[in-house]
Design a protein around this motif. Structure first.
Motif, short mmCIF file in Angstrom:
data_model
loop_
_atom_site.label_atom_id
_atom_site.label_comp_id
_atom_site.label_asym_id
_atom_site.label_seq_id
_atom_site.Cartn_x
_atom_site.Cartn_y
_atom_site.Cartn_z
N MET A 50 0.84 -1.18 0.00
CA MET A 50 0.00 0.00 0.00
C MET A 50 0.89 1.24 0.00
O MET A 50 1.89 1.29 0.69
CB MET A 50 -0.89 -0.01 1.24
CG MET A 50 -1.72 1.22 1.43
SD MET A 50 -2.82 1.09 2.85
CE MET A 50 -3.74 2.57 2.59
N ARG A 93 -1.42 7.70 1.26
CA ARG A 93 -2.37 8.56 0.57
C ARG A 93 -1.86 9.99 0.64
O ARG A 93 -1.66 10.53 1.72
CB ARG A 93 -3.74 8.51 1.25
CG ARG A 93 -4.49 7.27 1.01
CD ARG A 93 -5.86 7.38 1.69
NE ARG A 93 -6.35 6.05 1.93
CZ ARG A 93 -6.16 5.37 3.05
NH1 ARG A 93 -5.56 5.92 4.06
NH2 ARG A 93 -6.62 4.16 3.17
N SER A 110 -0.04 0.61 5.64
CA SER A 110 -0.68 -0.70 5.46
C SER A 110 -2.15 -0.54 5.81
O SER A 110 -2.53 0.33 6.61
CB SER A 110 -0.01 -1.77 6.32
OG SER A 110 -0.17 -1.49 7.68
N GLU A 111 -2.98 -1.38 5.23
CA GLU A 111 -4.41 -1.24 5.42
C GLU A 111 -4.83 -1.39 6.88
O GLU A 111 -5.78 -0.75 7.32
CB GLU A 111 -5.16 -2.25 4.56
CG GLU A 111 -6.63 -1.92 4.45
CD GLU A 111 -7.34 -2.70 3.37
OE1 GLU A 111 -8.52 -3.00 3.59
OE2 GLU A 111 -6.73 -2.99 2.33
N ASP A 112 -4.09 -2.17 7.67
CA ASP A 112 -4.47 -2.36 9.07
C ASP A 112 -4.29 -1.11 9.92
O ASP A 112 -4.94 -0.97 10.95
CB ASP A 112 -3.76 -3.56 9.69
CG ASP A 112 -2.25 -3.45 9.66
OD1 ASP A 112 -1.70 -2.86 8.73
OD2 ASP A 112 -1.62 -3.98 10.60
N CYS A 138 -3.93 2.15 8.16
CA CYS A 138 -4.36 3.27 7.32
C CYS A 138 -5.82 3.16 6.88
O CYS A 138 -6.40 4.16 6.46
CB CYS A 138 -3.46 3.40 6.09
SG CYS A 138 -1.73 3.70 6.50
N GLY A 139 -6.37 1.97 6.96
CA GLY A 139 -7.76 1.78 6.58
C GLY A 139 -8.02 2.13 5.13
O GLY A 139 -7.14 2.08 4.29
N GLU A 140 -9.27 2.53 4.88
CA GLU A 140 -9.70 2.82 3.52
C GLU A 140 -9.73 4.30 3.18
O GLU A 140 -9.88 4.67 2.03
CB GLU A 140 -11.07 2.20 3.27
CG GLU A 140 -11.04 0.68 3.35
CD GLU A 140 -12.40 0.05 3.10
OE1 GLU A 140 -13.31 0.76 2.62
OE2 GLU A 140 -12.54 -1.14 3.40
#
Length: 83
Positions: free
Chosen positions: A1, A4, A60-62, A64-66
């Motif tokens: 990831m 953003r 990482s998504e865990d 940083c989420g969506e």
């Protein structure tokens, strides 16, 4: 990831105990880093003055989420659990 662009959650939510240029004592959780510009971009990104803890952070998504709001919530909760 990839990070953003304009998120800045990792520059706000967690505490940082190491010195940051302009913040010699680090920063408290929830405090905006002085190196975060008005577009939520780090002025020290890619610079040697950037603290190691910041340079070692991997998006990482865990954590940083969506989206940005979720990243702020996740990182705040992680800070509460570990701080």
């Amino acid at each position: 990831m990839q990070c953003r662009m304009g998120c800045g959650a990792c520059c706000i939510a967690p505490s940082i105990s190491s010195p940051i240029p302009g913040m010699p004592a680090g920063k408290a959780a929830g405090e905006r880093c002085v190196q975060l510009d008005s577009d939520n971009l780090c002025r020290l990104f890619g610079q040697p003055q950037r603290p190691d803890v910041c340079a070692q952070f991997d998006a990482s998504e865990d954590v940083c989420g969506e989206h940005r709001e979720q990243a702020l919530w996740l990182l705040t909760e992680l800070e509460k659990a570990t701080g």
